[in-house]
Design a protein around this motif. Structure first.
Motif, PDB file in Angstrom:
ATOM      1  N   LYS A 189      -0.463  -2.429  -9.721  1.00  0.00           N
ATOM      2  CA  LYS A 189      -0.844  -1.165  -9.780  1.00  0.00           C
ATOM      3  C   LYS A 189      -1.791  -0.938  -8.434  1.00  0.00           C
ATOM      4  O   LYS A 189      -1.589   0.149  -8.010  1.00  0.00           O
ATOM      5  CB  LYS A 189      -1.674  -0.873 -10.991  1.00  0.00           C
ATOM      6  N   SER A 190      -2.571  -1.998  -7.984  1.00  0.00           N
ATOM      7  CA  SER A 190      -3.326  -1.657  -7.012  1.00  0.00           C
ATOM      8  C   SER A 190      -2.510  -1.623  -5.854  1.00  0.00           C
ATOM      9  O   SER A 190      -3.035  -1.231  -4.793  1.00  0.00           O
ATOM     10  CB  SER A 190      -4.183  -2.995  -6.762  1.00  0.00           C
ATOM     11  N   GLU A 191      -1.185  -2.241  -5.504  1.00  0.00           N
ATOM     12  CA  GLU A 191      -0.342  -1.895  -4.477  1.00  0.00           C
ATOM     13  C   GLU A 191      -0.078  -0.380  -4.618  1.00  0.00           C
ATOM     14  O   GLU A 191       0.059   0.112  -3.268  1.00  0.00           O
ATOM     15  CB  GLU A 191       0.874  -2.682  -4.527  1.00  0.00           C
ATOM     16  N   PHE A 192       0.355   0.253  -5.523  1.00  0.00           N
ATOM     17  CA  PHE A 192       0.408   1.653  -5.408  1.00  0.00           C
ATOM     18  C   PHE A 192      -0.946   2.452  -5.156  1.00  0.00           C
ATOM     19  O   PHE A 192      -0.796   3.656  -4.833  1.00  0.00           O
ATOM     20  CB  PHE A 192       1.002   2.220  -6.742  1.00  0.00           C
ATOM     21  N   ASP A 193      -2.017   1.999  -5.727  1.00  0.00           N
ATOM     22  CA  ASP A 193      -3.257   2.530  -5.174  1.00  0.00           C
ATOM     23  C   ASP A 193      -3.613   2.472  -3.671  1.00  0.00           C
ATOM     24  O   ASP A 193      -4.461   3.332  -3.076  1.00  0.00           O
ATOM     25  CB  ASP A 193      -4.226   2.072  -6.337  1.00  0.00           C
ATOM     26  N   THR A 194      -3.352   1.333  -3.266  1.00  0.00           N
ATOM     27  CA  THR A 194      -4.108   1.018  -1.939  1.00  0.00           C
ATOM     28  C   THR A 194      -2.949   1.082  -0.795  1.00  0.00           C
ATOM     29  O   THR A 194      -3.499   0.664   0.527  1.00  0.00           O
ATOM     30  CB  THR A 194      -4.724  -0.244  -1.718  1.00  0.00           C
ATOM     31  N   GLY A 195      -1.684   0.464  -1.138  1.00  0.00           N
ATOM     32  CA  GLY A 195      -0.569   0.216  -0.029  1.00  0.00           C
ATOM     33  C   GLY A 195      -0.705  -1.093   0.245  1.00  0.00           C
ATOM     34  O   GLY A 195       0.007  -1.473   1.048  1.00  0.00           O
ATOM     35  N   THR A 196      -1.609  -1.798   0.108  1.00  0.00           N
ATOM     36  CA  THR A 196      -1.828  -3.312   0.224  1.00  0.00           C
ATOM     37  C   THR A 196      -0.926  -4.249  -0.487  1.00  0.00           C
ATOM     38  O   THR A 196      -0.836  -4.107  -1.956  1.00  0.00           O
ATOM     39  CB  THR A 196      -3.112  -3.718   0.173  1.00  0.00           C
ATOM     40  N   THR A 197       0.024  -5.105  -0.183  1.00  0.00           N
ATOM     41  CA  THR A 197       0.846  -5.652  -0.776  1.00  0.00           C
ATOM     42  C   THR A 197       0.154  -6.957  -1.441  1.00  0.00           C
ATOM     43  O   THR A 197      -0.741  -7.417  -0.778  1.00  0.00           O
ATOM     44  CB  THR A 197       2.144  -6.253  -0.001  1.00  0.00           C
ATOM     45  N   ARG A 198       0.895  -7.377  -2.530  1.00  0.00           N
ATOM     46  CA  ARG A 198       0.002  -8.539  -3.283  1.00  0.00           C
ATOM     47  C   ARG A 198       1.171  -9.361  -3.706  1.00  0.00           C
ATOM     48  O   ARG A 198       1.117 -10.621  -3.841  1.00  0.00           O
ATOM     49  CB  ARG A 198      -0.709  -8.184  -4.446  1.00  0.00           C
ATOM     50  N   GLY A 199       2.218  -8.798  -4.421  1.00  0.00           N
ATOM     51  CA  GLY A 199       3.592  -9.484  -4.970  1.00  0.00           C
ATOM     52  C   GLY A 199       4.650  -9.589  -4.015  1.00  0.00           C
ATOM     53  O   GLY A 199       4.595  -8.801  -2.964  1.00  0.00           O
ATOM     54  N   ALA A 200       5.758 -10.272  -4.375  1.00  0.00           N
ATOM     55  CA  ALA A 200       6.973 -10.369  -3.342  1.00  0.00           C
ATOM     56  C   ALA A 200       7.764  -8.938  -3.420  1.00  0.00           C
ATOM     57  O   ALA A 200       7.924  -8.759  -2.267  1.00  0.00           O
ATOM     58  CB  ALA A 200       7.618 -11.502  -3.834  1.00  0.00           C
ATOM     59  N   LEU A 201       7.575  -8.435  -4.313  1.00  0.00           N
ATOM     60  CA  LEU A 201       8.356  -7.127  -4.237  1.00  0.00           C
ATOM     61  C   LEU A 201       7.573  -6.107  -3.500  1.00  0.00           C
ATOM     62  O   LEU A 201       8.246  -5.461  -2.616  1.00  0.00           O
ATOM     63  CB  LEU A 201       8.469  -6.419  -5.659  1.00  0.00           C
ATOM     64  N   GLY A 202       6.241  -5.937  -3.405  1.00  0.00           N
ATOM     65  CA  GLY A 202       5.426  -5.229  -2.452  1.00  0.00           C
ATOM     66  C   GLY A 202       5.693  -5.523  -1.103  1.00  0.00           C
ATOM     67  O   GLY A 202       5.866  -4.539  -0.420  1.00  0.00           O
ATOM     68  N   ILE A 203       5.932  -6.556  -0.890  1.00  0.00           N
ATOM     69  CA  ILE A 203       6.117  -7.188   0.408  1.00  0.00           C
ATOM     70  C   ILE A 203       7.460  -6.690   1.067  1.00  0.00           C
ATOM     71  O   ILE A 203       7.612  -6.036   2.145  1.00  0.00           O
ATOM     72  CB  ILE A 203       5.967  -8.575   0.722  1.00  0.00           C
ATOM     73  N   VAL A 204       8.404  -6.808   0.193  1.00  0.00           N
ATOM     74  CA  VAL A 204       9.863  -6.864   0.508  1.00  0.00           C
ATOM     75  C   VAL A 204      10.227  -5.164   0.579  1.00  0.00           C
ATOM     76  O   VAL A 204      10.868  -4.697   1.378  1.00  0.00           O
ATOM     77  CB  VAL A 204      10.929  -7.486  -0.085  1.00  0.00           C
ATOM     78  N   GLY A 205       9.832  -4.744  -0.609  1.00  0.00           N
ATOM     79  CA  GLY A 205      10.236  -3.226  -0.891  1.00  0.00           C
ATOM     80  C   GLY A 205       9.472  -2.128  -0.203  1.00  0.00           C
ATOM     81  O   GLY A 205       9.566  -1.023   0.100  1.00  0.00           O
ATOM     82  N   ASN A 206       8.010  -2.575   0.049  1.00  0.00           N
ATOM     83  CA  ASN A 206       6.776  -1.844   0.655  1.00  0.00           C
ATOM     84  C   ASN A 206       6.552  -0.705  -0.345  1.00  0.00           C
ATOM     85  O   ASN A 206       7.236   0.024  -1.095  1.00  0.00           O
ATOM     86  CB  ASN A 206       7.478  -0.686   1.850  1.00  0.00           C
ATOM     87  N   PRO A 207       5.022  -0.668  -0.825  1.00  0.00           N
ATOM     88  CA  PRO A 207       4.743   0.109  -1.873  1.00  0.00           C
ATOM     89  C   PRO A 207       4.930   1.585  -1.898  1.00  0.00           C
ATOM     90  O   PRO A 207       5.133   2.192  -2.686  1.00  0.00           O
ATOM     91  CB  PRO A 207       3.215  -0.266  -1.963  1.00  0.00           C
ATOM     92  N   ALA A 208       4.743   2.066  -0.538  1.00  0.00           N
ATOM     93  CA  ALA A 208       5.163   3.770  -0.610  1.00  0.00           C
ATOM     94  C   ALA A 208       6.366   3.798  -0.646  1.00  0.00           C
ATOM     95  O   ALA A 208       6.774   4.861  -1.414  1.00  0.00           O
ATOM     96  CB  ALA A 208       4.740   4.096   1.096  1.00  0.00           C
ATOM     97  N   LEU A 209       7.408   3.084  -0.205  1.00  0.00           N
ATOM     98  CA  LEU A 209       8.850   3.408  -0.671  1.00  0.00           C
ATOM     99  C   LEU A 209       9.207   3.088  -2.203  1.00  0.00           C
ATOM    100  O   LEU A 209       9.955   3.963  -2.482  1.00  0.00           O
ATOM    101  CB  LEU A 209       9.933   2.316   0.025  1.00  0.00           C
ATOM    102  N   LEU A 210       8.444   2.042  -2.598  1.00  0.00           N
ATOM    103  CA  LEU A 210       8.739   2.071  -4.131  1.00  0.00           C
ATOM    104  C   LEU A 210       7.969   3.158  -5.050  1.00  0.00           C
ATOM    105  O   LEU A 210       8.668   3.635  -5.920  1.00  0.00           O
ATOM    106  CB  LEU A 210       7.965   0.730  -4.565  1.00  0.00           C
ATOM    107  N   LEU A 211       7.016   4.043  -4.379  1.00  0.00           N
ATOM    108  CA  LEU A 211       6.444   5.039  -4.977  1.00  0.00           C
ATOM    109  C   LEU A 211       7.389   6.216  -5.049  1.00  0.00           C
ATOM    110  O   LEU A 211       7.510   7.027  -5.870  1.00  0.00           O
ATOM    111  CB  LEU A 211       5.083   5.197  -4.629  1.00  0.00           C
ATOM    112  N   LEU A 212       8.018   6.255  -3.702  1.00  0.00           N
ATOM    113  CA  LEU A 212       9.179   7.353  -3.481  1.00  0.00           C
ATOM    114  C   LEU A 212       9.929   7.281  -4.800  1.00  0.00           C
ATOM    115  O   LEU A 212      10.719   8.163  -5.429  1.00  0.00           O
ATOM    116  CB  LEU A 212       9.324   7.317  -2.424  1.00  0.00           C
ATOM    117  N   ASP A 213      10.505   5.844  -4.971  1.00  0.00           N
ATOM    118  CA  ASP A 213      11.507   5.656  -5.806  1.00  0.00           C
ATOM    119  C   ASP A 213      11.182   5.537  -7.232  1.00  0.00           C
ATOM    120  O   ASP A 213      12.309   5.839  -8.072  1.00  0.00           O
ATOM    121  CB  ASP A 213      12.176   4.210  -5.326  1.00  0.00           C
ATOM    122  N   LEU A 214       9.981   5.605  -7.770  1.00  0.00           N
ATOM    123  CA  LEU A 214       9.621   5.562  -9.132  1.00  0.00           C
ATOM    124  C   LEU A 214      10.278   6.474  -9.870  1.00  0.00           C
ATOM    125  O   LEU A 214      10.547   6.484 -11.104  1.00  0.00           O
ATOM    126  CB  LEU A 214       7.945   5.696  -9.019  1.00  0.00           C
TER     127      LEU A 214
END
Length: 231
Positions: free
Chosen positions: A80-105
């Protein structure tokens, strides 16, 4: 989906006290692209910082044990912190980019836990222009060194190209965001160059991501990526 949802709900019941907040099914299983014989099934959990990233592999093994008949039943953690800050922590956030994942949610299939909306997070939802730039930045370095692409990477990079085409189509037609699928981008290029890129990419997909076929069009792909450079 019903079968997998049952197992994911059981996993949520097991891990919710440890910080699992919600579980979703996402990806090709929700699109016309899905092939029961060949396609992966992708699932994702939004979690808080209490869950150790190592739990991802453990849960993947649990799901694989329950369903050996499925070629690949993937499971990813997104903090959830990746969606709150844009800072990546897990592998998915690094590969997918939190902002792009949020658009897709909104296109994900909610299974259990909190049914989040984009407004539940601090990170702003990117515009189409911002999303295109993010996908370009994620892809450009490898594509501009296209001679170094390995056979196992062809599928990933062609999909990134077509995701950019998908975003450009939505922007051009003024449409709300929709889930990406290969069928959604077919024959809808902005110009002849883009239509050629779509046709060639889908042809290579039909040839099971044939590396030699891909190599024939390296310069065409290189030029398309170079011409895409956002302002």
């Amino acid at each position: 989906i019903e079968l997998i949802s049952k197992d994911l709900t059981e996993l949520y019941d097991e891990y919710s006290s440890q910080g699992m907040l919600a579980v979703y099914i996402w990806g090709s299983i929700l699109t016309p692209d899905f092939n029961p014989e060949l396609s992966d099934i992708d699932t994702i959990a939004i979690v808080d910082d209490r869950i150790n990233f190592q739990s991802e592999g453990q849960i993947q093994k649990q799901l694989a044990f329950k369903h050996p008949e499925i070629k690949k039943l993937g499971f990813r953690l997104l903090y959830k912190s990746e969606f709150d800050t844009g800072t990546t922590r897990g592998a998915l956030g690094i590969v997918g980019n939190p902002a792009l994942l949020l658009l897709d949610l909104p296109t994900w299939h909610w299974v259990c836990g909190t049914n989040f909306t984009q407004k539940d997070f601090v990170l702003p939802v990117p515009t189409y222009t911002e999303a295109i730039k993010l996908r370009y930045e994620n892809t450009k370095e490898r594509w501009l060194e296209i001679d170094l692409i390995k056979p196992e990477e062809v599928q990933y990079f062609l999909k990134q190209i077509l995701r950019i085409v998908h975003l450009r189509q939505l922007q051009r037609e003024g449409l709300p965001y929709t889930l990406f699928s290969y069928s959604s981008v077919k024959e809808k290029g902005e110009n002849q160059s883009e239509e050629n890129i779509v046709d060639i990419s889908l042809k290579i997909k039909e040839m099971k991501w044939n590396f030699e076929e891909f190599r024939k069009y390296r310069e065409l792909f290189r030029k398309y990526i170079s011409d895409l450079k956002p302002n």
